[in-house]
Design a protein around this motif. Structure first.
Motif, short mmCIF file in Angstrom:
data_model
loop_
_atom_site.label_atom_id
_atom_site.label_comp_id
_atom_site.label_asym_id
_atom_site.label_seq_id
_atom_site.Cartn_x
_atom_site.Cartn_y
_atom_site.Cartn_z
N LYS A 1 15.73 66.83 20.04
CA LYS A 1 15.92 65.38 20.01
C LYS A 1 15.03 64.73 18.95
O LYS A 1 15.46 63.83 18.24
N ILE A 2 13.79 65.19 18.86
CA ILE A 2 12.86 64.61 17.89
C ILE A 2 13.37 64.87 16.47
O ILE A 2 13.38 63.98 15.63
N ILE A 3 13.82 66.11 16.21
CA ILE A 3 14.31 66.45 14.87
C ILE A 3 15.53 65.61 14.51
O ILE A 3 15.64 65.08 13.41
N ALA A 4 16.44 65.41 15.48
CA ALA A 4 17.64 64.62 15.21
C ALA A 4 17.26 63.20 14.84
O ALA A 4 17.81 62.63 13.89
N ALA A 5 16.28 62.62 15.53
CA ALA A 5 15.87 61.25 15.24
C ALA A 5 15.25 61.17 13.85
O ALA A 5 15.52 60.24 13.09
N LEU A 6 14.43 62.16 13.51
CA LEU A 6 13.79 62.18 12.20
C LEU A 6 14.81 62.26 11.10
O LEU A 6 14.78 61.48 10.15
N SER A 7 15.75 63.20 11.20
CA SER A 7 16.67 63.38 10.09
C SER A 7 17.62 62.20 10.00
O SER A 7 18.08 61.86 8.92
N GLY A 8 17.90 61.52 11.13
CA GLY A 8 18.73 60.31 11.08
C GLY A 8 18.10 59.27 10.18
O GLY A 8 18.75 58.68 9.33
N LYS A 9 16.79 59.09 10.33
CA LYS A 9 16.06 58.12 9.50
C LYS A 9 16.08 58.55 8.03
O LYS A 9 16.32 57.74 7.14
N GLU A 10 15.86 59.86 7.81
CA GLU A 10 15.83 60.35 6.42
C GLU A 10 17.17 60.17 5.73
O GLU A 10 17.23 59.74 4.58
N ILE A 11 18.23 60.52 6.46
CA ILE A 11 19.57 60.38 5.88
C ILE A 11 19.84 58.92 5.56
O ILE A 11 20.35 58.58 4.49
N PHE A 12 19.47 58.05 6.49
CA PHE A 12 19.71 56.62 6.27
C PHE A 12 18.99 56.15 5.01
O PHE A 12 19.56 55.45 4.18
N GLU A 13 17.74 56.58 4.86
CA GLU A 13 16.97 56.14 3.70
C GLU A 13 17.52 56.69 2.39
O GLU A 13 17.44 56.04 1.34
N GLN A 14 18.10 57.88 2.45
CA GLN A 14 18.66 58.47 1.23
C GLN A 14 20.00 57.86 0.86
O GLN A 14 20.29 57.64 -0.31
N LYS A 15 20.86 57.66 1.85
CA LYS A 15 22.25 57.38 1.54
C LYS A 15 22.72 55.97 1.88
O LYS A 15 23.78 55.55 1.40
N CYS A 16 22.03 55.24 2.69
CA CYS A 16 22.59 54.00 3.20
C CYS A 16 21.86 52.74 2.76
O CYS A 16 22.44 51.66 2.75
N VAL A 17 20.57 52.89 2.40
CA VAL A 17 19.77 51.69 2.12
C VAL A 17 20.27 50.92 0.90
O VAL A 17 20.10 49.70 0.83
N PRO B 1 30.18 50.26 19.44
CA PRO B 1 29.58 51.28 20.31
C PRO B 1 29.32 52.54 19.50
O PRO B 1 29.76 52.63 18.33
N HIS B 2 28.64 53.50 20.10
CA HIS B 2 28.28 54.73 19.39
C HIS B 2 29.48 55.39 18.69
O HIS B 2 29.41 55.74 17.51
N ALA C 1 23.91 57.64 13.31
CA ALA C 1 24.43 56.64 14.24
C ALA C 1 23.36 56.32 15.30
O ALA C 1 23.13 55.16 15.63
N SER C 2 22.69 57.38 15.81
CA SER C 2 21.64 57.15 16.80
C SER C 2 20.49 56.36 16.19
O SER C 2 19.89 55.51 16.86
N TYR C 3 20.18 56.66 14.92
CA TYR C 3 19.09 55.93 14.25
C TYR C 3 19.43 54.44 14.18
O TYR C 3 18.58 53.58 14.45
N ILE C 4 20.68 54.12 13.82
CA ILE C 4 21.09 52.70 13.74
C ILE C 4 20.90 52.05 15.12
O ILE C 4 20.37 50.95 15.22
N GLU C 5 21.32 52.77 16.17
CA GLU C 5 21.24 52.19 17.51
C GLU C 5 19.80 51.99 17.99
O GLU C 5 19.48 50.97 18.60
N THR C 6 18.95 52.97 17.70
CA THR C 6 17.59 52.86 18.26
C THR C 6 16.64 52.05 17.39
O THR C 6 15.74 51.41 17.90
N ASP C 7 16.85 52.09 16.05
CA ASP C 7 15.85 51.47 15.18
C ASP C 7 16.30 50.21 14.45
O ASP C 7 15.47 49.49 13.90
N LEU C 8 17.61 49.97 14.35
CA LEU C 8 18.06 48.80 13.59
C LEU C 8 18.73 47.74 14.45
O LEU C 8 18.50 46.55 14.30
N LYS C 9 19.56 48.22 15.37
CA LYS C 9 20.36 47.30 16.18
C LYS C 9 19.48 46.35 16.99
O LYS C 9 18.54 46.78 17.66
N GLY C 10 19.78 45.08 16.88
CA GLY C 10 19.06 44.07 17.67
C GLY C 10 17.66 43.78 17.18
O GLY C 10 16.89 43.15 17.88
N LYS C 11 17.30 44.24 15.93
CA LYS C 11 15.92 44.01 15.47
C LYS C 11 15.87 43.07 14.28
O LYS C 11 16.85 42.84 13.64
#
Ligand code: HEC
Length: 201
Positions: free
Chosen positions: A121-137, A160-161, A191-201
């Motif tokens: 779970k920790i690795i998935a959360a980490l790589s979600g952030k990394e992918i977002f920073e590489q490809k989506c920002v 939704p997810h 998708a999980s990164y968007i939900e936990t770290d961006l959505k509603g913030k």
């Protein structure tokens, strides 16, 4: 503190299992004399190791904010193996001793499984952030609000997810599809990164 305890716990578990394994093998192969000798020689060590094993285990349990249900099974198996071993060695009953050793090995396996799930779970959360920073920002910005070339504000998304996964996978209008450049797991992770770290913030 907790990590030091965890390492001591592993050390005690390994020593405990090792002593136990040797005793089980000696009993199963009818080496009674050797078994008695071994038991005498390791008596004090075994007492220290067993105490350390249980004490560090209990301490770690009290440190866990949430105790996974597998943990109850594990602790139950360890607790059940103790009377089995005591009676088994006293009566030289091979079935009881084997069963008791089996319980210890299974509970050790369960501990590894709990650890792996957490690490995954920790690795998935980490790589979600990394992918977002590489490809989506570039279009969405670090906080999801940039809105370049008509990009939607991800902090305000109502999807939704499954909807997030859908759009990242297949794209929409000017947003390209990511199904060929990201794996299904990576898309799940962003998708999980968007939900936990961006959505509603
Ligand atoms: C080239 C710019 C661009 C890039 C790069 C980009 N997007 Fe988008 N994204 C858009 C645009 C434009 C939309 C709006 C699409 C529409 O609804 O017409 C959008 C919409 C979305 C939506 C839907 C939001 C909603 O509430 O409707 C999600 C989720 C999304 N993007 C995630 C991502 C992720 C994750 C990445 C990186 C893997 C990414 N985007 C990279 C431009 C981009």
């Amino acid at each position: 503190m907790a990590t030091g305890m965890l390492h001591s716990h592993y050390l005690f578990v390994v020593l405990f299992t090792l002593i136990y394994l040797i005793k089980t093998i000696l009993l199963l192969s009818d080496k009674d004399e050797l078994l008695e000798k071994f038991k005498k020689k390791t008596k004090i060590v075994e007492m220290i190791v067993s105490f350390g094993f249980l004490a560090t285990g209990v301490f770690l349990l009290t440190q866990m904010p949430h105790i996974p249900s597998l943990m109850y099974v594990k602790v139950g198996l360890v607790l059940a193996s103790i009377p089995l071993a005591v009676v088994g060695y006293k009566k030289k009953n091979k079935v009881l001793v084997t069963l008791s050793f089996f319980f210890i090995v299974v509970s050790f396996g369960l501990a590894q499984k709990v650890k792996k799930e957490k690490a995954g779970k920790i690795i998935a959360a980490l790589s979600g952030k990394e992918i977002f920073e590489q490809k989506c920002v570039l279009c969405h910005g670090g906080d999801g609000k940039l809105g370049m070339s008509g990009a939607k504000d991800l902090s305000a998304t109502a999807l939704p997810h499954t909807g997030l996964v859908e759009i990242i996978t297949n794209g929409k209008n000017t947003m390209a599809a990511y199904k060929s450049s990201l794996s299904a797991e990576q898309i799940e992770a962003v998708a999980s990164y968007i939900e936990t770290d961006l959505k509603g913030k």
